[in-house]
Design a protein around this motif. Structure first.
Motif, PDB file in Angstrom:
ATOM      1  N   SER A   3      87.629  67.216   4.632  1.00 19.36           N
ATOM      2  CA  SER A   3      87.180  66.530   5.851  1.00 19.36           C
ATOM      3  C   SER A   3      87.337  65.019   5.767  1.00 19.36           C
ATOM      4  CB  SER A   3      85.708  66.864   6.120  1.00 19.36           C
ATOM      5  OG  SER A   3      85.501  68.243   6.223  1.00 19.36           O
ATOM      6  N   GLU A   4      88.022  64.547   4.734  1.00 21.20           N
ATOM      7  CA  GLU A   4      88.100  63.097   4.508  1.00 21.20           C
ATOM      8  C   GLU A   4      88.720  62.340   5.678  1.00 21.20           C
ATOM      9  OE1 GLU A   4      90.140  62.775   0.810  1.00 21.20           O
ATOM     10  OE2 GLU A   4      88.303  62.954  -0.398  1.00 21.20           O
ATOM     11  N   SER A   5      89.635  62.954   6.386  1.00 23.31           N
ATOM     12  CA  SER A   5      90.307  62.259   7.489  1.00 23.31           C
ATOM     13  C   SER A   5      89.769  62.671   8.857  1.00 23.31           C
ATOM     14  CB  SER A   5      91.811  62.530   7.439  1.00 23.31           C
ATOM     15  OG  SER A   5      92.073  63.922   7.547  1.00 23.31           O
ATOM     16  N   SER A   6      88.579  63.284   8.896  1.00 27.85           N
ATOM     17  CA  SER A   6      87.991  63.726  10.156  1.00 27.85           C
ATOM     18  C   SER A   6      86.553  63.218  10.257  1.00 27.85           C
ATOM     19  CB  SER A   6      88.019  65.256  10.253  1.00 27.85           C
ATOM     20  OG  SER A   6      87.067  65.824   9.375  1.00 27.85           O
ATOM     21  N   ASP A   7      85.902  63.516  11.384  1.00 28.83           N
ATOM     22  CA  ASP A   7      84.506  63.121  11.559  1.00 28.83           C
ATOM     23  C   ASP A   7      83.544  64.247  11.181  1.00 28.83           C
ATOM     24  OD1 ASP A   7      85.048  64.827  13.641  1.00 28.83           O
ATOM     25  OD2 ASP A   7      84.250  63.531  15.215  1.00 28.83           O
ATOM     26  N   ARG A   8      84.075  65.296  10.555  1.00 27.25           N
ATOM     27  CA  ARG A   8      83.214  66.382  10.097  1.00 27.25           C
ATOM     28  C   ARG A   8      82.520  65.974   8.803  1.00 27.25           C
ATOM     29  NH1 ARG A   8      85.341  72.407   8.213  1.00 27.25           N
ATOM     30  NH2 ARG A   8      84.463  73.255  10.130  1.00 27.25           N
ATOM     31  N   GLN A   9      81.210  66.200   8.726  1.00 24.66           N
ATOM     32  CA  GLN A   9      80.443  65.930   7.511  1.00 24.66           C
ATOM     33  C   GLN A   9      79.986  67.234   6.907  1.00 24.66           C
ATOM     34  OE1 GLN A   9      77.234  63.124   7.955  1.00 24.66           O
ATOM     35  NE2 GLN A   9      76.401  63.517   5.910  1.00 24.66           N
TER      36      GLN A   9
ATOM     37  N   LYS B 222      75.455  67.515  13.035  1.00 29.31           N
ATOM     38  CA  LYS B 222      76.147  67.603  14.317  1.00 29.31           C
ATOM     39  C   LYS B 222      76.938  68.909  14.410  1.00 29.31           C
ATOM     40  CE  LYS B 222      76.596  62.577  14.608  1.00 29.31           C
ATOM     41  NZ  LYS B 222      75.819  62.354  13.360  1.00 29.31           N
TER      42      LYS B 222
ATOM     43  N   GLN C  65      80.006  69.581  14.874  1.00 32.69           N
ATOM     44  CA  GLN C  65      81.301  69.670  14.187  1.00 32.69           C
ATOM     45  C   GLN C  65      81.161  69.725  12.675  1.00 32.69           C
ATOM     46  OE1 GLN C  65      80.221  67.006  15.846  1.00 32.69           O
ATOM     47  NE2 GLN C  65      80.783  65.069  14.832  1.00 32.69           N
ATOM     48  N   ASP C  66      79.953  69.599  12.147  1.00 39.46           N
ATOM     49  CA  ASP C  66      79.732  69.561  10.702  1.00 39.46           C
ATOM     50  C   ASP C  66      79.819  70.953  10.088  1.00 39.46           C
ATOM     51  OD1 ASP C  66      79.386  66.863  10.957  1.00 39.46           O
ATOM     52  OD2 ASP C  66      77.211  66.902  10.747  1.00 39.46           O
TER      53      ASP C  66
END
Length: 468
Positions: free
Chosen positions: A144-150, A169, A171-172
């Motif tokens: 997930s380094e290049s996304s907004d997913r945590q 959130k 998307q996490d």
């Protein structure tokens, strides 16, 4: 009797009286969450006020009532729900009375899964939960380094996820370790459920192996057709539970389990088979973790990762670099010519046997503590043929001596030693060890005769070895 289901609407606890049993980590998380929801919360613990001063300080900003030194049945008067922390047995008189009155028994894991907006991978099994959960979490972080997913990691691993709920959130991705103690109460399953294996454990709590299996099976019981179950195919008890699934099943094992989606070993390679296509994860020799059981843990993590579309490249990177979790085949140091390993997590014979199988070198095994009344015969028959020496310690010494003597008979090997406690066992090992040996603390028993938990036992072992 089936537990009544409660609605999961927002603010369902506002103005309701609830009781929480146990003031450890999960109980404190419940206190914070439920008061935040507007509930009138009563905390009950067997400890006295003098023993809980640190907890009172920690929860001083919350409006709570306390009932200490016991769990009187009067607590149930006007109560909407009874919440149990993980270490609190579900057969306490107050819990049985709550069931009889139709008062639901709940826990922090149930509340979290009801409210969590993100995808949740729930992981259970008799062994390997924490290592596998940590692997999946690391894979999710890398992927997930290049996304907004945590990615989030918690549950029975030591961090109640209720504390994080307000920050998670949609998307996490949440990786959640679940114990049999949590699952036995639950009427909800994670959308992605991982069942690693099922071997005898906690029978003193559950009463029988079947009751233990039934508790673990709750991770699958409430899934639907859109859910995914990841199940270990090398473990017959676990694999049989695939019959209870309703959705997609992904298998994992050292051998190819079937023609469907799976993670397995092909020659010397760890591979994923998805929709008939093979994807290379890495070679066995590239893993930093030792032992066949850790190969299975990596395969399980990859299978679960595939269920949430973690890139294969992220799985491969973590599989090659992951160095393990404290107290799980943890390398401490080389001293006196030997490598010393801390596997304090091994509180059953099966877990200790998996650790022994991880080494080909001459092995000095430290074994003992408080016995769970589990069978030792299978362990003894294999280990007595494979290790160089066994040093027994603690409360379990008489039982283990009797079991092993019956198996060994008049044989002179392996060398057997007995110690009063872990410190004396370490000193004995330091006297008999030779260059090239492995000294392994993999006790096969709990720590309760000497230490409050396996973590403290492992920390003390580290300190003792570093002081040699």
């Amino acid at each position: 009797m089936a537990l009544p289901k409660l609605d999961v609407t927002l603010n369902r606890w506002k103005g309701e009286r609830v009781v929480v049993l146990g003031l450890a980590r999960q109980g404190k998380a419940l206190a914070r969450y439920l008061t935040g929801e507007g509930a009138m919360v009563v905390m009950s613990d067997l400890k006295t006020s003098d023993q809980l001063q640190a907890v009172f300080t920690e929860l001083a900003d919350l409006e709570l009532d306390y009932e200490l030194g016991g769990h009187p049945l009067e607590l149930l008067q006007g109560t909407r729900a009874l919440f149990l922390s993980g270490a609190v047995p579900a057969d306490l008189p107050i819990a049985l009375e709550a069931r009889a009155r139709g008062i639901p028994l709940l826990n922090d894991a149930q509340l979290f899964l009801e409210r969590c907006p993100a995808a949740v991978i729930g992981i259970t099994g008799s062994a390997g939960k924490t290592t596998t959960a940590s692997l999946v979490y690391q894979m999710a972080c890398v992927g997930s380094e290049s996304s907004d997913r945590q990615a989030w990691l918690g549950g029975n691993i030591g961090r109640p996820l209720l504390d994080d709920l307000k920050n998670i959130k949609a998307q996490d991705l949440v990786v959640m370790e679940l114990s049999s103690f949590q699952l036995e109460l639950m009427t909800i399953s994670p959308k992605i459920a991982g069942l690693l294996n099922l071997t005898p454990d906690h029978l003193d709590r559950h009463g029988s192996m079947q009751a233990y299996i039934d508790a673990k099976a709750h991770i699958l019981s409430y899934q639907d057709e859109k859910s995914t179950a990841v199940i270990g195919s090398d473990d017959p008890r676990a694999w049989d539970l695939r019959e209870r699934t309703r959705g997609r099943v992904i298998a994992f094992g050292l051998k190819k389990p079937w023609d469907g989606d799976a993670a397995f070993v092909d020659g010397e390679a760890l591979v994923l088979q998805l929709d008939g296509q093979l994807h290379l994860i890495c070679q066995i020799g590239e893993l930093t973790l030792r032992g066949p059981h850790n190969v299975l843990n990596v395969l399980a993590a990859c299978a679960m990762g595939s269920a949430v579309e973690i890139p294969v490249e992220a799985m491969s990177a973590v599989a090659r670099s992951f160095r393990g979790v404290p107290h799980r085949l943890e390398f401490v140091r080389n001293t006196l010519g030997a490598d010393w390993y801390n596997d304090s997590i091994a509180t059953t014979p099966d877990r200790a046997l998996a650790a022994v199988r991880s080494f080909d070198e001459p092995l000095v095994l430290l074994l003992g503590g408080h016995d769970k009344q589990l069978p030792w015969e299978t362990f003894g028959q294999e280990v007595l043929q494979s290790v160089k020496a066994i040093i027994l310690f603690g409360e379990a010494v008489p039982k283990l001596e009797a079991v092993f003597q019956k198996i060994r008979g008049s044989a002179a090997t392996p060398a057997m030693h007995a110690a009063v406690n872990l410190e004396q066992a370490v000193q004995t090992a330091s006297r008999i060890v030779q260059a090239g040996d492995i000294v392994l603390l993999s006790p096969g028993c709990t720590s309760y005769d000497e230490y409050p938990n396996f973590e403290v036992r492992g920390e003390r072992f580290r300190d003792m070895v570093r002081a040699l």
